[in-house]
Design an enzyme around this catalytic site. Structure first.
Site, short mmCIF file in Angstrom:
data_model
loop_
_atom_site.label_atom_id
_atom_site.label_comp_id
_atom_site.label_asym_id
_atom_site.label_seq_id
_atom_site.Cartn_x
_atom_site.Cartn_y
_atom_site.Cartn_z
N LYS A 94 0.94 4.20 -2.80
CA LYS A 94 0.54 5.71 -2.66
C LYS A 94 1.85 6.43 -2.74
O LYS A 94 1.51 7.55 -3.41
CB LYS A 94 0.22 5.83 -1.03
CG LYS A 94 -1.19 5.21 -0.80
CD LYS A 94 -2.42 5.70 -1.68
CE LYS A 94 -2.78 7.09 -1.58
NZ LYS A 94 -4.11 7.57 -2.35
N TYR A 121 0.79 -1.32 0.09
CA TYR A 121 -0.11 -0.07 -0.04
C TYR A 121 0.68 1.36 -0.09
O TYR A 121 0.52 2.26 -0.77
CB TYR A 121 -0.89 -0.08 1.19
CG TYR A 121 -2.00 1.19 1.34
CD1 TYR A 121 -2.66 1.50 0.29
CD2 TYR A 121 -1.44 2.10 2.50
CE1 TYR A 121 -3.49 2.83 0.55
CE2 TYR A 121 -2.12 3.26 2.62
CZ TYR A 121 -3.28 3.60 1.55
OH TYR A 121 -3.91 4.71 1.77
#
Length: 431
Positions: A172, A168
């Site tokens: 991002k 993740y």
């Protein structure tokens, strides 16, 4: 709140993921100026658990004073992006602003993250942002004051933000790297910036991640809408910035932030990727990377360091102290109703005084809790300091906050971990 100035009147905004949450909030703020909004999102039919579709969002945008163009867009599909951009240009004559808001999340460790989840996050967050920017840029370059705004964080290389959800974080930060690269590539032509919240924002995604009661620790999407509005009304020379919503709004003269809170006065949860001290017991980070200034250890982190140096008690001996007392209360509070509604086995690996391996079995008939390995294989393994464990089970530390700030590591079924938090809220009165 930040008042509208009318500066976005007649401007066309292409916003991914605008059918709900932050994307829709930004759209509605711009709509009050009379802007044209392209709602580029997947949800055309009502979702069983998530609110809103591209069509219900369009109705709200037009009611707020804007013009709406709902487009079915899955940013994983390049042709859908291209088709929506062409339709936007044909309908409104061009594109002035792109907001890359669409995002996917899985807060899981490397071994727990399925390949399809890795692909989803990389495709939506990085590739989707890149391809949508690429498709919009030829039209943005024709605008008088073009902007790209990515909903992504400053690139904080503190390892804490990688260890619990590496995939993740990479995805991002990929969005943020698009800002870094494109801001320089198109300097003087198109402004490219990133916006990130200082605190958790209450959205449907946050409800799924944090469970019941999490909203009290969050702010409304309005704060990001106001911050985005402020950025998008600046000249295109304002570029290459990684902006935190509250910091920007304070600079703009906003003083009352209670208006953005779901529960004014309630402690707020910090968002990911920001190194901030939460309270007097919050962990402060050690220096990371060459040349970083050494920082003082916070109390919670010092406990873990001290624990690593100390010899733990023999596994054969039942530890005593606050942890043992807490498990004693939990054992007495376990009911068939908890077992029936939870159906999960939790294993705790605790460091510090009274640490070791402990468990709560809310799957086997009757349920149980105690020292040692659980009687059946654990569905969730949680690692933390003994001190933080006691705080968590006595209501002084929210599990979601502990996880987000790196004080709690979770392996296994995240949905069951959220169920445990709900149970904790009921147990706190007994603990």
């Amino acid at each position: 709140m930040l008042p509208n100035t009318g500066k976005l009147a007649g401007c066309t905004l292409f916003i991914t993921g605008a059918s709900r949450g932050i994307g829709k909030a930004i759209a509605l703020k711009a709509a009050k100026d009379g802007a044209n909004i392209v709602i580029a999102a997947k949800t055309a039919e009502p979702h069983p658990t998530l609110p809103g579709t591209i069509y219900t969002a369009a109705e709200e945008i037009e009611a707020a004073g804007g013009k709406a163009l709902p487009c079915i867009v899955n940013v994983r599909e390049e042709q859908q992006i291209i088709n929506a951009v062409e339709k936007a240009v044909k309908t409104f004559g061009g594109i002035d602003i792109l907001v890359n808001n669409a995002s996917a999340i899985s807060l899981t460790g490397t071994l727990e993250t399925a390949t399809k989840k890795v692909n989803l996050m990389m495709d939506v967050n990085v590739r989707g942002t890149y391809l949508t920017s690429k498709a919009c840029l030829p039209h943005l370059r024709k605008s008088k004051n073009p902007h790209i705004l990515n909903l992504s964080p400053p690139m904080n290389l503190n390892p804490m933000w990688f260890k619990n959800h590496c995939a993740y974080t990479i995805s991002k930060y990929g969005m943020s790297m698009c800002v870094l690269g494109m801001a320089e590539e198109f300097r003087g032509e198109v402004a490219v910036n990133a916006l990130w919240p200082k605190t958790a924002i209450h959205t449907a995604a946050m409800d799924m991640l944090g469970g019941a009661g999490i909203e009290k620790q969050c702010r409304k999407t309005d704060i990001l809408a106001d911050a985005a509005y402020c950025i998008l009304t600046k000249p295109k020379t304002f570029t290459g910035n990684f902006i935190i919503d509250e910091v920007l709004l304070r600079e703009e003269g906003v003083k009352d932030f209670d208006v953005y809170a779901i529960a004014p006065g309630h402690p707020l949860m910090p968002d990911f990727f920001l190194d901030v001290e939460i309270d007097t017991t919050a962990m402060k980070q050690e220096g990371y990377g060459a040349g970083q200034e050494e920082k003082k250890l916070g109390r919670s982190q010092q406990e873990e360091v001290d624990a690593a140096k100390a010899k733990t008690e023999s596994a054969a001996a039942m530890p005593s102290g606050p942890v043992a007392e807490t498990f004693g209360v939990i054992q007495g509070a376990v009911t068939e109703e908890y077992v029936r509604s939870t159906q999960g086995v939790f294993q705790f690996e605790l460091s510090g005084d009274g640490g070791g391996t402990w468990y709560i079995d809310l799957k086997t008939k009757g349920g149980s809790a105690g020292f040692g390995k659980p009687p059946v294989t654990a569905d969730v393994v949680m690692s933390m300091s003994s001190a933080d464990f006691v705080k968590m089970f006595t209501g002084k530390l929210k599990p979601t906050l502990a996880f987000m700030t790196g004080r709690l590591r979770i392996k296994g079924n995240m949905a069951l971990a959220i169920k445990l938090e709900k149970m904790l809220s009921q147990l706190n009165s007994k603990l």
